[in-house]
Design a protein around this motif. Structure first.
Motif, mmCIF file in Angstrom:
data_model
loop_
_atom_site.group_PDB
_atom_site.id
_atom_site.type_symbol
_atom_site.label_atom_id
_atom_site.label_comp_id
_atom_site.label_asym_id
_atom_site.label_seq_id
_atom_site.Cartn_x
_atom_site.Cartn_y
_atom_site.Cartn_z
ATOM 1 N N SER A 150 0.816 -1.222 0.000
ATOM 2 C CA SER A 150 0.000 0.000 0.000
ATOM 3 C C SER A 150 0.844 1.264 0.000
ATOM 4 N N LEU A 151 2.177 1.105 0.143
ATOM 5 C CA LEU A 151 3.063 2.260 0.222
ATOM 6 C C LEU A 151 3.650 2.596 -1.140
ATOM 7 N N LYS A 152 4.047 3.851 -1.302
ATOM 8 C CA LYS A 152 4.737 4.303 -2.512
ATOM 9 C C LYS A 152 5.911 5.170 -2.076
ATOM 10 N N PRO A 153 6.894 5.396 -2.940
ATOM 11 C CA PRO A 153 8.033 6.234 -2.568
ATOM 12 C C PRO A 153 7.578 7.577 -2.016
ATOM 13 N N ASP A 186 6.169 7.837 1.005
ATOM 14 C CA ASP A 186 5.321 7.530 2.153
ATOM 15 C C ASP A 186 6.187 7.220 3.370
ATOM 16 N N LEU A 242 10.129 0.280 -3.632
ATOM 17 C CA LEU A 242 9.483 -0.991 -3.321
ATOM 18 C C LEU A 242 9.897 -1.981 -4.392
#
Length: 819
Positions: A511-514, A516, A530
């Motif tokens: 659910s994360l992106k650069p 975050d 990721l």
């Protein structure tokens, strides 16, 4: 029994330390001298581990050997549920061995052991090997196993209560049966501080039908623990929430007042959350650490070393430190939130002082009012010496399939001989020839619907009736994938320089992106990239969310739940409670009813245009969650317009458009034969259970040489096979195994049945004009139950106070209407 003579080498070593050989330690030596198995139940600090090893140490004493040569090769296996515990025991065991000059080589073996050392241990084993159930099973899968274990004299199983009743216990009992076949004179010893039913564990430890061969050794009584409950100094105990952050200022003062404080939480999320709250309040910069199972091995070892050397004033942790690790300088244990069981609490309390003659000191910190009652019940149970625990259940067929494959990897074998071995354990005594044949068919072909695929053909039968591997490569694949613990798939968290911090669940990481940020290992981190199976991070300068984990929620034990119910009904005993808790119960008693033993209290009331019904089951969150699913389905069928429900350990609140006039009709026993089966088959539960049994049984591999599948890949593979089997072979062995897991573990259907039994006897249905005081903690969770504990606590407190003001208002003309 008459105690055995302790060899002079051991007697002098004890005396040199100012110790005496305790009665239970001598009795363990006596049982071994008589050729008996033994189960030792003794308080923490009673020298259990040394008692378990005393026969081993004695066997290597020259005074006992006389003219005979000292033992050679592998003499004793020590099995523990935790790798950290094995390393701790190794350190503690080396001291007497070195000081007495005994020629004993002691080594550990786990997933962290280098491969070259593992290979050397198979050809030139130590005298004492400290390991885990999984590593032992893998060791039995090598061709050297018959030679390696032929001279084995003793197996010591530590913290037997922690895993005997689960699938790791299934794996270990199968390994014990195999070891007994390889070394018929093998002696088994079990150790525990917290057994509610020692005879049940004697039956598990013994070869099937030979319970009388297991001596029960009870330890000398130790000092009674000092257990107290921390209460707010000025404010009231919160109505809702679980993080107990109200206690942070008082906890900091407790840390200052003690040498070393161990702070237990029930989840990894709460460990991170409480650690951060403590650090924010730590104006004196006291050294405080964090420890949980998702942190990297290096991070855990670093913290463990700092604790052992006395460099930390406090450590926030989870069940990762429940068992046996001996840090003598801990003088206070804190339990944040509800203890969930008296045995678990006793185990955690035992980490303080760790000496039999000195009381362990513990502080319970309830997050809400029901948790106060649970803490009070646990405090009384500890004082009375009452224990609780999980019951034994039939061994899992997926574990049995894994064991059959391990035996095949070691070399050709006969089916009838292996069946005899398998049935010599309590967990698998029920397995008949037909069931065993189904297991073999699965391992050999994958089952009827999968037999045309070569990759599922793992063993073949020769003309002489023996079984062997279909291809040697299956052995390597088995050893790469064997195991019992099937956690949610995890992503490695690493800095750009490669330093590992630990793991977060794949669902959270995806659910994360650069850019975050998230909080982990006590640090605020920013995502840089990721990759397939890892998160690359750097230090962040702003606060962040904490990863949520899908770890199984611990339900309140039946024993503690019964105690809480009895406390609620014992009005005379309310005088022992704080004023705000007593007032809460008194208004509840005046406006409605109290839950009575053997009866089910159900309340119905309107609130904000909805019709609410609260079922006070006290059967734990998993059972209440399952009951909520089933009841809302029945409400839908009856046109009551259910809108949702919320479950806690103590109650189930269901809300809808129309009121429930007859709750007993919604709780008829046939709900488990009709709606339950339909619900489980249509929900994710059976798919999730199937994924786990498919991995454990070896049907689906998580790892291939040089490559590990992602969680999504494993889920895709298992879902595809599940759909095929459901359509073409619904009675497949693994579908049956998945159903067993879904019933016992995921839905806690036995405790749901207990609710239905009470409902069949008597339902106290009370109709109210508005919300009752007892339903406030659960009702305040609606709309917030999916949020991680802690992050929603501030909102919960505001909502709970608003509901409480309504519930606690007393109108003179008001009176409850009951059935």
């Amino acid at each position: 029994m008459m105690p055995a003579a302790v060899p002079p080498e051991l007697a002098e070593w004890f005396a040199g330390r100012g110790w005496r050989v305790r009665r239970h330690q001598a009795e363990m030596l006596t049982a071994a001298d008589r050729g008996r198995h033994a189960l030792l139940v003794a308080d923490t600090g009673a020298g259990k581990t040394l008692a378990g090893f005393l026969p081993t140490l004695a066997a290597f004493c020259p005074s006992r050997a006389g003219e005979a040569p000292l033992p050679e090769g592998l003499h004793t296996l020590y099995v523990s549920p935790l790798k950290a515990l094995a390393h701790d025991v190794q350190r503690n065991l080396l001291t007497p061995v070195e000081e007495m000059g005994l020629p004993i080589r002691i080594e550990t073996r786990s997933g962290d052991t280098p491969s070259d050392r593992k290979a050397r241990q198979r050809s030139r084993p130590p005298n004492v090997l400290l390991t885990t159930p999984e590593s032992l099973s893998l060791l039995l899968s090598y061709p050297e196993a018959p030679t390696l274990f032929a001279g084995l004299k003793r197996v010591v199983i530590d913290e037997i209560h922690a895993f005997a009743t689960g699938k790791r216990g299934d794996l270990l009992t199968l390994a014990l049966s195999r070891l007994q076949a390889l070394s018929p004179d093998l002696q088994r010893a079990g150790l525990s501080a917290t057994l509610a039913d020692p005879d049940a564990f004697r039956g598990w430890l013994a070869p099937w039908g030979e319970i009388d061969t297991v001596e029960l050794v009870e330890g000398e009584a130790g000092a009674e623990p000092e257990v107290s409950i921390l209460l707010p100094q000025e404010e009231r105990i919160p109505w809702s929430g679980h993080a107990a952050t109200w206690a942070i200022p008082q906890l900091i003062e407790q840390v200052k007042a003690h040498r070393t404080t161990l702070i237990f939480t029930n989840t990894r999320f709460l460990a991170e959350y409480i650690f951060q709250e403590l650090w924010n309040a730590n104006e004196d910069n006291l050294p405080i650490g964090i420890h949980h199972g998702s942190l990297s091995k290096e991070a855990r070892r670093k913290v463990e070393g700092a604790m052992a050397e006395g460099r930390l004033r406090a450590l926030v942790c989870t069940a990762s430190l429940d068992l046996g690790v001996d840090w003598g300088d801990i003088d206070l244990v804190v339990q944040m939130g509800a203890p969930k069981g008296s045995s678990r609490l006793l185990q955690r309390i035992g980490r303080a002082n760790h000496r039999l003659d000195q009381p362990s000191k513990a502080l319970l910190v309830p997050g809400n009012r029901f948790e106060f009652l649970e803490a009070f019940a646990a405090q009384e149970a500890v004082h009375e010496g009452q224990r609780d625990g999980e019951p034994f259940r039939p061994g899992g067929l997926d574990v049995l399939a894994q064991h059959v494959m391990a035996v095949a990897c070691a070399g050709p074998f006969r089916e009838d001989a292996l069946l005899s071995e398998v049935r010599s354990s309590l967990a698998y005594a029920w397995v008949d020839e037909q069931t065993f044949a189904r297991v073999f068919d699965f391992v050999a072909t994958g089952g009827y619907a999968l037999r045309s695929y070569d990759r599922f053909r793992r063993i073949v039968r020769e003309k002489d009736g023996t079984w062997r591997l279909a291809h040697p490569e299956h052995a390597a694949r088995h050893r790469l994938n064997a195991g019992i613990i099937v956690d949610s798939e995890m992503l490695d968290v690493r800095f750009r320089n490669g330093r590992s911090l630990g793991k977060v669940e794949e669902g959270f990481g995806a659910s994360l992106k650069p850019g975050d940020t998230f909080r982990f290992a006590g640090m605020d981190l920013e995502v840089e990239a990721l990759r397939e199976l890892e998160l690359v991070v750097r230090a962040a300068r702003r606060s962040a969310t904490i990863p949520s984990y899908m770890g199984q929620r611990m339900p309140i034990s039946t024993h503690l739940a019964d105690r809480v119910r009895a406390m609620l009904f014992d009005r005379a005993g309310w005088s022992r409670f704080p004023d705000d808790v007593r007032e809460w119960l008194e208004v509840q008693d005046w406006r409605s009813h109290m839950p009575a033993p053997g009866r089910l209290l159900v309340e119905s009331f309107p609130h904000q245009g909805r019709a609410y019904t609260t079922y006070y089951t006290f059967e734990g969150w998993p059972a209440n969650q399952s009951l909520g699913m089933l009841v809302t389905r029945r409400m839908e069928d009856r046109g009551l317009g259910p809108l949702g429900f919320v479950a806690t350990d103590y109650a189930l609140v269901v809300y809808g458009i129309k009121p429930v006039e007859d709750p007993a009709a919604l709780l008829s026993p046939d709900i488990l034969t009709h709606e339950f089966i339909d619900w489980v088959q249509q929900s994710y539960l059976l798919r999730r259970a199937f994924r786990e049994v498919a991995v454990i049984s070896g049907l689906v591999e998580r790892q291939q040489p040089g490559k590990r599948k992602s969680g999504r890949q494993v889920t895709f593979s298992t879902d595809l096979i599940y759909d095929v089997l459901r359509k073409y072979e619904p009675d497949h062995l693994l579908i049956e195994a998945a159903w067993a897991d879904a019933r016992a573990r995921m839905t806690d259907v036995a405790r749901v049945a207990d609710v239905l039994d009470r409902a069949a006897q008597e339902v106290d249905h009370v109709r109210l004009e508005r919300i009752s005081p007892l339903s406030v903690p659960a009702l305040s969770m609606i709309g917030r139950e999916s949020l991680p504990s802690g992050s929603a606590d501030d909102d919960l407190l505001v909502e709970a106070e608003s509901l409480a003001s309504l519930a606690m208002r007393v109108d003179p003309v008001e009176a409850p209407e009951g059935d």
